[in-house]
Design a protein around this motif. Structure first.
Motif, short mmCIF file in Angstrom:
data_model
loop_
_atom_site.label_atom_id
_atom_site.label_comp_id
_atom_site.label_asym_id
_atom_site.label_seq_id
_atom_site.Cartn_x
_atom_site.Cartn_y
_atom_site.Cartn_z
N ASP A 1 29.64 123.87 -92.61
CA ASP A 1 29.36 125.03 -91.77
C ASP A 1 28.80 124.66 -90.40
O ASP A 1 28.42 125.53 -89.61
N GLY A 2 28.71 123.35 -90.12
CA GLY A 2 28.28 122.90 -88.81
C GLY A 2 26.81 122.55 -88.68
O GLY A 2 26.40 121.98 -87.66
N ARG A 3 26.01 122.86 -89.69
CA ARG A 3 24.60 122.54 -89.61
C ARG A 3 24.38 121.04 -89.76
O ARG A 3 25.00 120.39 -90.60
N ASP A 4 23.48 120.51 -88.93
CA ASP A 4 23.19 119.08 -88.97
C ASP A 4 22.26 118.74 -90.12
O ASP A 4 21.32 119.48 -90.43
N VAL A 5 22.53 117.60 -90.75
CA VAL A 5 21.61 117.00 -91.72
C VAL A 5 20.87 115.88 -90.99
O VAL A 5 21.50 114.95 -90.49
N GLU A 6 19.56 116.00 -90.94
CA GLU A 6 18.75 115.02 -90.23
C GLU A 6 18.24 113.95 -91.19
O GLU A 6 18.12 114.18 -92.40
N ARG A 7 17.95 112.79 -90.62
CA ARG A 7 17.34 111.70 -91.38
C ARG A 7 16.08 111.24 -90.66
O ARG A 7 16.08 111.02 -89.46
N VAL A 8 15.01 111.12 -91.45
CA VAL A 8 13.73 110.65 -90.92
C VAL A 8 13.45 109.29 -91.54
O VAL A 8 13.57 109.11 -92.76
N THR A 9 13.08 108.32 -90.72
CA THR A 9 12.74 106.98 -91.18
C THR A 9 11.26 106.74 -90.99
O THR A 9 10.72 106.92 -89.89
N LEU A 10 10.59 106.35 -92.08
CA LEU A 10 9.17 105.99 -92.06
C LEU A 10 9.06 104.48 -92.23
O LEU A 10 9.61 103.93 -93.19
N ARG A 11 8.36 103.82 -91.33
CA ARG A 11 8.29 102.36 -91.35
C ARG A 11 6.88 101.89 -91.68
O ARG A 11 5.90 102.34 -91.08
N GLY A 12 6.81 100.96 -92.64
CA GLY A 12 5.55 100.35 -93.02
C GLY A 12 5.47 98.91 -92.56
O GLY A 12 5.95 98.56 -91.48
N ALA A 13 4.91 98.05 -93.41
CA ALA A 13 4.70 96.65 -93.06
C ALA A 13 5.80 95.77 -93.66
O ALA A 13 6.36 96.08 -94.72
N ASP A 14 6.10 94.65 -92.98
CA ASP A 14 6.98 93.60 -93.51
C ASP A 14 8.35 94.11 -93.91
O ASP A 14 8.95 93.63 -94.88
N GLY A 15 8.86 95.10 -93.18
CA GLY A 15 10.19 95.62 -93.46
C GLY A 15 10.23 96.78 -94.43
O GLY A 15 11.32 97.33 -94.69
N PHE A 16 9.08 97.17 -95.01
CA PHE A 16 9.05 98.31 -95.92
C PHE A 16 9.42 99.58 -95.15
O PHE A 16 8.86 99.87 -94.09
N GLU A 17 10.37 100.34 -95.68
CA GLU A 17 10.91 101.46 -94.93
C GLU A 17 11.49 102.50 -95.88
O GLU A 17 12.20 102.16 -96.82
N ALA A 18 11.18 103.78 -95.62
CA ALA A 18 11.73 104.88 -96.40
C ALA A 18 12.54 105.78 -95.48
O ALA A 18 12.08 106.14 -94.39
N ARG A 19 13.76 106.12 -95.92
CA ARG A 19 14.63 106.99 -95.14
C ARG A 19 14.92 108.25 -95.96
O ARG A 19 15.39 108.16 -97.10
N ILE A 20 14.62 109.41 -95.38
CA ILE A 20 14.72 110.68 -96.09
C ILE A 20 15.66 111.59 -95.32
O ILE A 20 15.56 111.71 -94.10
N ILE A 21 16.59 112.24 -96.04
CA ILE A 21 17.52 113.16 -95.39
C ILE A 21 17.17 114.60 -95.79
O ILE A 21 16.63 114.85 -96.87
N THR A 22 17.53 115.54 -94.92
CA THR A 22 17.19 116.94 -95.19
C THR A 22 18.13 117.58 -96.20
O THR A 22 17.83 118.65 -96.73
N TYR A 23 19.28 116.98 -96.49
CA TYR A 23 20.13 117.48 -97.57
C TYR A 23 19.50 117.07 -98.89
O TYR A 23 19.42 115.89 -99.25
N GLY A 24 19.00 118.06 -99.62
CA GLY A 24 18.34 117.79 -100.89
C GLY A 24 16.97 117.17 -100.75
O GLY A 24 16.39 116.77 -101.76
N ALA A 25 16.43 117.12 -99.52
CA ALA A 25 15.14 116.44 -99.29
C ALA A 25 15.12 115.12 -100.06
O ALA A 25 14.19 114.80 -100.80
N ALA A 26 16.18 114.34 -99.87
CA ALA A 26 16.45 113.16 -100.70
C ALA A 26 15.98 111.87 -100.04
O ALA A 26 16.08 111.70 -98.83
N LEU A 27 15.49 110.96 -100.89
CA LEU A 27 15.19 109.60 -100.46
C LEU A 27 16.50 108.85 -100.40
O LEU A 27 17.04 108.42 -101.41
N GLN A 28 17.03 108.68 -99.17
CA GLN A 28 18.36 108.10 -99.00
C GLN A 28 18.34 106.58 -99.10
O GLN A 28 19.31 105.97 -99.56
N ALA A 29 17.24 105.96 -98.69
CA ALA A 29 17.12 104.50 -98.77
C ALA A 29 15.65 104.14 -98.84
O ALA A 29 14.80 104.83 -98.27
N LEU A 30 15.36 103.04 -99.54
CA LEU A 30 13.99 102.53 -99.64
C LEU A 30 14.08 101.01 -99.56
O LEU A 30 14.54 100.35 -100.48
#
Length: 359
Positions: A16-45
């Protein structure tokens, strides 16, 4: 100026044209969480191993279309009721409620169109030492035949150098039932290793579990003792050590797909520990929930792929903190009831570290 610990991009667009956004949270030594707004899902860890090599440890996809094509709950926020409700029906204050079945005769993870298939809204982000994102979904009164408008928020926050906290809250306009969880599939070897999780060592802080019938609904009667069964993870055991045991419950679940009744306690407390002897990655799970669904990826059947590999049986394990399954029909179980004067709260912490790896 300090480098931003949180960034945002567009992951894709819905039909329907709505954008799905992704937010990346960065910690130490490469630790990183990526969350998408579709399903409020943890897309990568992304988590470093014992040698410092960073790899993704959760199943999922690198593109939105793959999430839309086949529903597998990878990393998703599931609700309004996680797990199963028998025969897709229950009674609440004398009213019989019928849900939409999507797991044989039963309702699973909110039915055919649960929270994992909704577009959530980013309502807050915070940068700094503990970056976070908060997402909102408003479930209308009567959606999927659940009573009450439900305002749901989930916050992902890096609460330590290699620690991810996931916090849920919800309010309702009418008395309803609520059971939310995160449905990540973990493989602590890292997805590039191409290995499964049967050699991962698991510990669960539970003396009892719920036996199930052949459709994965808890049997009548009290929880069963884990003592002397393949479900005794009070001391660490490889996930695969007893998964082929000649045991009726293992056969019912085609492996592990059972609720472990966590020991009583208050607040966020240790619930499980998972360790990969290959990579040296360790994940400790802490939660304030009464149950932990342990699912050993039994129905991953090579019909779906993602992140450069085909997903096969036991390629990952789910550890889902929640209220016990079918609680709306079981007054002897912890209650999922939420009234308009109450606030639903659920907090889970995934704490990573490393130990010596054997290979």
């Amino acid at each position: 100026m300090a480098e931003a610990r949180i960034t945002k991009d567009v992951f894709g667009s819905l039909p329907d044209g709505r954008d799905v956004e992704r937010v990346t949270l960065r910690g130490a030594d490469g630790f990183e969480a990526r969350i998408i707004t579709y399903g409020a899902a943890l897309q990568a860890l992304l988590v470093p191993d014992a040698q410092g090599a960073v790899d993704d440890v959760v199943l999922g996809h690198d593109d939105l279309l793959s999430y839309l094509k086949l529903r597998k709950y990878f990393g998703a926020t599931v609700g309004r009721y996680a797990n199963r409700i028998a025969k897709a029906r229950f009674s609440l204050d004398g009213q019989d409620l019928r849900l939409d079945a999507n797991n044989g005769a039963h309702a699973l993870h909110g039915g055919p169109d649960g929270f994992d298939r909704k577009l959530w809204q980013i309502v807050a982000t915070e940068d700094g030492a503990q970056p976070s994102v908060t997402m909102l979904y408003v479930s209308p009164d009567g959606e999927a035949n659940y009573p009450g408008r439900l305002d749901v928020r989930v916050t992902y926050q890096l609460t330590g150098p290699m620690e991810l906290a996931v916090s849920f809250s919800a309010r309702t306009t009418r008395t309803t039932v609520v059971n939310l969880t995160n449905h990540s599939f973990f493989n602590l070897d890292g997805l590039t290793a191409g290995t499964g999780i049967l050699d991962h060592c698991l510990t669960v802080e539970a003396d009892h579990y719920l036996a199930i019938d052949e459709t994965a609904i808890p049997l009548e009667g009290p929880p069963q003792s884990v003592a002397g069964t393949p479900f005794d993870f009070r001391e660490a055991h490889p996930v695969g050590a007893r998964i082929r045991a000649d045991d009726a419950q293992i056969k019912c679940g085609r492996g592990y797909d059972h609720n472990f009744c966590l020991r009583d306690g208050t607040g966020v407390r240790p619930a499980a520990r998972l360790e990969s002897p290959r990579s040296g990655r360790v994940m400790e799970l802490l939660t304030d929930q009464p149950g932990l669904q342990v699912y050993s990826g039994n129905y991953l059947d090579a019909t779906v792929s993602g992140k450069g590999r085909v997903y096969r049986q036991s390629d990952a394990i789910c550890l889902e903190p929640q209220v016990w399954p079918d609680s709306p029909n079981r007054p002897d179980f912890p209650s999922p009831r939420l009234g308009p004067d109450d606030v639903y709260k659920h907090e889970t912490v995934y704490r990573f570290s490393t130990t010596g790896a054997s290979a």
